[in-house]
Design a protein around this motif. Structure first.
Motif, mmCIF file in Angstrom:
data_model
loop_
_atom_site.group_PDB
_atom_site.id
_atom_site.type_symbol
_atom_site.label_atom_id
_atom_site.label_comp_id
_atom_site.label_asym_id
_atom_site.label_seq_id
_atom_site.Cartn_x
_atom_site.Cartn_y
_atom_site.Cartn_z
ATOM 1 N N GLY A 1 0.805 -1.217 0.000
ATOM 2 C CA GLY A 1 0.000 0.000 0.000
ATOM 3 C C GLY A 1 0.836 1.264 0.000
ATOM 4 N N GLU A 2 2.164 1.131 -0.097
ATOM 5 C CA GLU A 2 3.061 2.290 -0.062
ATOM 6 C C GLU A 2 2.710 3.294 -1.160
ATOM 7 O OE1 GLU A 2 7.819 3.351 -0.523
ATOM 8 O OE2 GLU A 2 7.114 1.321 -0.940
ATOM 9 N N LEU A 3 2.671 4.568 -0.794
ATOM 10 C CA LEU A 3 2.378 5.644 -1.740
ATOM 11 C C LEU A 3 3.566 5.870 -2.668
ATOM 12 C CD1 LEU A 3 0.448 8.021 -2.566
ATOM 13 C CD2 LEU A 3 1.809 9.424 -1.022
ATOM 14 N N LEU A 4 3.330 5.757 -3.969
ATOM 15 C CA LEU A 4 4.359 5.946 -4.982
ATOM 16 C C LEU A 4 4.178 7.250 -5.751
ATOM 17 C CD1 LEU A 4 4.267 2.341 -6.500
ATOM 18 C CD2 LEU A 4 5.634 3.174 -4.561
ATOM 19 N N GLY A 5 2.991 7.817 -5.668
ATOM 20 C CA GLY A 5 2.685 9.054 -6.388
ATOM 21 C C GLY A 5 1.194 9.319 -6.344
ATOM 22 N N GLU A 6 0.769 10.220 -7.203
ATOM 23 C CA GLU A 6 -0.644 10.573 -7.283
ATOM 24 C C GLU A 6 -0.985 10.888 -8.731
ATOM 25 O OE1 GLU A 6 -3.880 13.669 -5.286
ATOM 26 O OE2 GLU A 6 -1.764 14.206 -5.318
ATOM 27 N N VAL A 7 -2.194 10.560 -9.110
ATOM 28 C CA VAL A 7 -2.716 10.892 -10.434
ATOM 29 C C VAL A 7 -4.142 11.393 -10.241
ATOM 30 C CG1 VAL A 7 -3.521 8.523 -10.882
ATOM 31 C CG2 VAL A 7 -3.011 10.031 -12.808
ATOM 32 N N ASP A 8 -4.560 12.333 -11.085
ATOM 33 C CA ASP A 8 -5.938 12.805 -10.950
ATOM 34 C C ASP A 8 -6.522 13.254 -12.270
ATOM 35 O OD1 ASP A 8 -5.610 15.700 -11.408
ATOM 36 O OD2 ASP A 8 -4.754 15.820 -9.411
ATOM 37 N N LEU A 9 -7.835 13.324 -12.255
ATOM 38 C CA LEU A 9 -8.630 13.943 -13.317
ATOM 39 C C LEU A 9 -9.382 15.062 -12.634
ATOM 40 C CD1 LEU A 9 -10.078 10.738 -15.031
ATOM 41 C CD2 LEU A 9 -8.165 12.154 -15.831
ATOM 42 N N ARG A 10 -9.142 16.286 -13.076
ATOM 43 C CA ARG A 10 -9.767 17.459 -12.439
ATOM 44 C C ARG A 10 -10.561 18.240 -13.470
ATOM 45 N NH1 ARG A 10 -4.088 20.492 -11.331
ATOM 46 N NH2 ARG A 10 -3.475 18.396 -10.888
ATOM 47 N N GLY A 11 -11.277 19.241 -13.006
ATOM 48 C CA GLY A 11 -12.095 20.040 -13.920
ATOM 49 C C GLY A 11 -13.311 19.286 -14.406
ATOM 50 N N LEU A 12 -13.740 18.289 -13.654
ATOM 51 C CA LEU A 12 -14.864 17.455 -14.089
ATOM 52 C C LEU A 12 -16.184 18.203 -14.061
ATOM 53 C CD1 LEU A 12 -13.848 14.145 -12.292
ATOM 54 C CD2 LEU A 12 -13.357 14.862 -14.648
ATOM 55 N N ALA A 13 -16.338 19.115 -13.134
ATOM 56 C CA ALA A 13 -17.606 19.842 -12.998
ATOM 57 C C ALA A 13 -17.748 20.965 -14.015
ATOM 58 C CB ALA A 13 -17.747 20.402 -11.587
ATOM 59 N N ASP A 14 -16.632 21.491 -14.502
ATOM 60 C CA ASP A 14 -16.721 22.638 -15.417
ATOM 61 C C ASP A 14 -16.569 22.255 -16.887
ATOM 62 O OD1 ASP A 14 -13.993 22.270 -15.794
ATOM 63 O OD2 ASP A 14 -13.410 23.998 -14.593
ATOM 64 N N GLY A 15 -16.516 20.951 -17.180
ATOM 65 C CA GLY A 15 -16.476 20.509 -18.567
ATOM 66 C C GLY A 15 -15.125 20.633 -19.241
ATOM 67 N N ASP A 16 -14.062 20.871 -18.480
ATOM 68 C CA ASP A 16 -12.717 20.965 -19.049
ATOM 69 C C ASP A 16 -11.800 19.997 -18.304
ATOM 70 O OD1 ASP A 16 -10.542 21.779 -20.571
ATOM 71 O OD2 ASP A 16 -10.073 23.453 -19.231
ATOM 72 N N PRO A 17 -12.018 18.680 -18.497
ATOM 73 C CA PRO A 17 -11.237 17.709 -17.737
ATOM 74 C C PRO A 17 -9.751 17.747 -18.081
ATOM 75 C CG PRO A 17 -12.561 16.597 -19.396
ATOM 76 C CD PRO A 17 -12.945 18.049 -19.434
ATOM 77 N N GLN A 18 -8.944 17.759 -17.036
ATOM 78 C CA GLN A 18 -7.490 17.796 -17.168
ATOM 79 C C GLN A 18 -6.900 16.685 -16.305
ATOM 80 O OE1 GLN A 18 -5.560 20.222 -18.965
ATOM 81 N NE2 GLN A 18 -7.564 20.694 -19.832
ATOM 82 N N ALA A 19 -5.853 16.064 -16.782
ATOM 83 C CA ALA A 19 -5.148 15.043 -16.027
ATOM 84 C C ALA A 19 -3.871 15.641 -15.451
ATOM 85 C CB ALA A 19 -4.802 13.862 -16.925
ATOM 86 N N ALA A 20 -3.445 15.104 -14.327
ATOM 87 C CA ALA A 20 -2.187 15.520 -13.718
ATOM 88 C C ALA A 20 -1.628 14.346 -12.929
ATOM 89 C CB ALA A 20 -2.396 16.724 -12.802
ATOM 90 N N CYS A 21 -0.319 14.364 -12.696
ATOM 91 C CA CYS A 21 0.296 13.293 -11.924
ATOM 92 C C CYS A 21 1.626 13.757 -11.357
ATOM 93 C CB CYS A 21 0.504 12.048 -12.774
ATOM 94 S SG CYS A 21 1.491 12.304 -14.266
ATOM 95 N N TRP A 22 2.053 13.080 -10.307
ATOM 96 C CA TRP A 22 3.388 13.269 -9.760
ATOM 97 C C TRP A 22 3.858 11.931 -9.195
ATOM 98 C CZ3 TRP A 22 3.793 12.181 -4.577
ATOM 99 C CH2 TRP A 22 2.688 12.404 -3.758
ATOM 100 N N THR A 23 5.155 11.763 -9.146
ATOM 101 C CA THR A 23 5.749 10.537 -8.630
ATOM 102 C C THR A 23 6.652 10.883 -7.458
ATOM 103 O OG1 THR A 23 5.715 9.567 -10.840
ATOM 104 C CG2 THR A 23 7.126 8.508 -9.217
ATOM 105 N N HIS A 24 6.545 10.091 -6.396
ATOM 106 C CA HIS A 24 7.412 10.262 -5.233
ATOM 107 C C HIS A 24 8.868 10.134 -5.703
ATOM 108 C CE1 HIS A 24 9.326 9.502 -1.380
ATOM 109 N NE2 HIS A 24 8.214 9.942 -0.794
ATOM 110 N N PRO A 25 9.774 10.974 -5.205
ATOM 111 C CA PRO A 25 11.160 10.949 -5.680
ATOM 112 C C PRO A 25 11.842 9.584 -5.549
ATOM 113 C CG PRO A 25 10.901 12.480 -3.832
ATOM 114 C CD PRO A 25 9.547 12.014 -4.206
ATOM 115 N N ASP A 26 11.449 8.767 -4.582
ATOM 116 C CA ASP A 26 12.057 7.450 -4.416
ATOM 117 C C ASP A 26 11.628 6.457 -5.482
ATOM 118 O OD1 ASP A 26 13.216 8.458 -2.115
ATOM 119 O OD2 ASP A 26 11.811 7.452 -0.750
ATOM 120 N N HIS A 27 10.645 6.813 -6.302
ATOM 121 C CA HIS A 27 10.081 5.854 -7.257
ATOM 122 C C HIS A 27 10.082 6.360 -8.695
ATOM 123 C CE1 HIS A 27 8.973 3.413 -3.850
ATOM 124 N NE2 HIS A 27 8.507 4.506 -3.278
#
Length: 171
Positions: free
Chosen positions: A79-105
């Motif tokens: 279950g170790e956290l390696l990073g994060e990914v998301d889909l944002r802007g879902l409510a305003d009709g302009d969906p955008q993706a973003a992500c980051w990776t923990h420096p150790d991974h």
């Protein structure tokens, strides 16, 4: 909307957590202390566990309001956290993706695997007609991730003196 877990092959995507069973806050603090994170993810400053806890609560609230689907990219056995990914802007009709990776991974395909899974979720489960992705032009890692995930470069802009590349993916 309730958070949805996704099997992304070598990783699994789950909600960020800060509870008795799993606490992502220490890994979030370590990630946001990294100079590269500070350079490329400049809209968040997380200095301690309290800040990280607020970050986790914010993501939970965004899921609940249906404005952002955010996943911790996790190692499947620990279950170790390696990073994060998301889909944002879902409510305003302009969906955008973003992500980051923990420096150790970094350098292991964590971001491209997770982003690919999130994009498939966006197209399949959310029926999004398109998903955008944006990053600073100098961020070569984000450039590679966009290409690996099938995004097409559609333009660039300058915001506050920073050159940004805009990408789009369609089903």
């Amino acid at each position: 909307m309730e958070p949805i877990e996704i099997n992304a092959g070598g990783y699994y995507l789950r909600a960020l957590r800060a509870d008795d069973l799993l606490d992502d806050r220490p890994a979030i603090v370590r990630a946001f202390e990294d100079p590269e994170m500070k350079r490329w993810v400049s809209d968040y400053r997380i200095a301690d566990l309290a800040d990280a806890g607020a970050y986790v609560r914010r993501r939970a609230d965004e899921w609940a309001r249906g404005v952002r689907c955010s996943w911790a990219v996790a190692e499947p056995t620990t279950g170790e956290l390696l990073g994060e990914v998301d889909l944002r802007g879902l409510a305003d009709g302009d969906p955008q993706a973003a992500c980051w990776t923990h420096p150790d991974h970094r350098g292991r395909g964590v971001a491209s695997t997770a982003l690919g899974a999130a994009v498939r979720f966006g197209f399949g489960a959310l029926e999004l007609p398109r998903i955008g992705y944006q990053h600073e032009a100098d961020n070569t890692a984000s450039h590679r991730v966009a290409e690996k995930c099938g995004f097409r470069l559609v333009g660039e802009s300058v915001h506050e003196g920073v050159r940004l590349l805009q990408w789009v993916a369609v089903p």
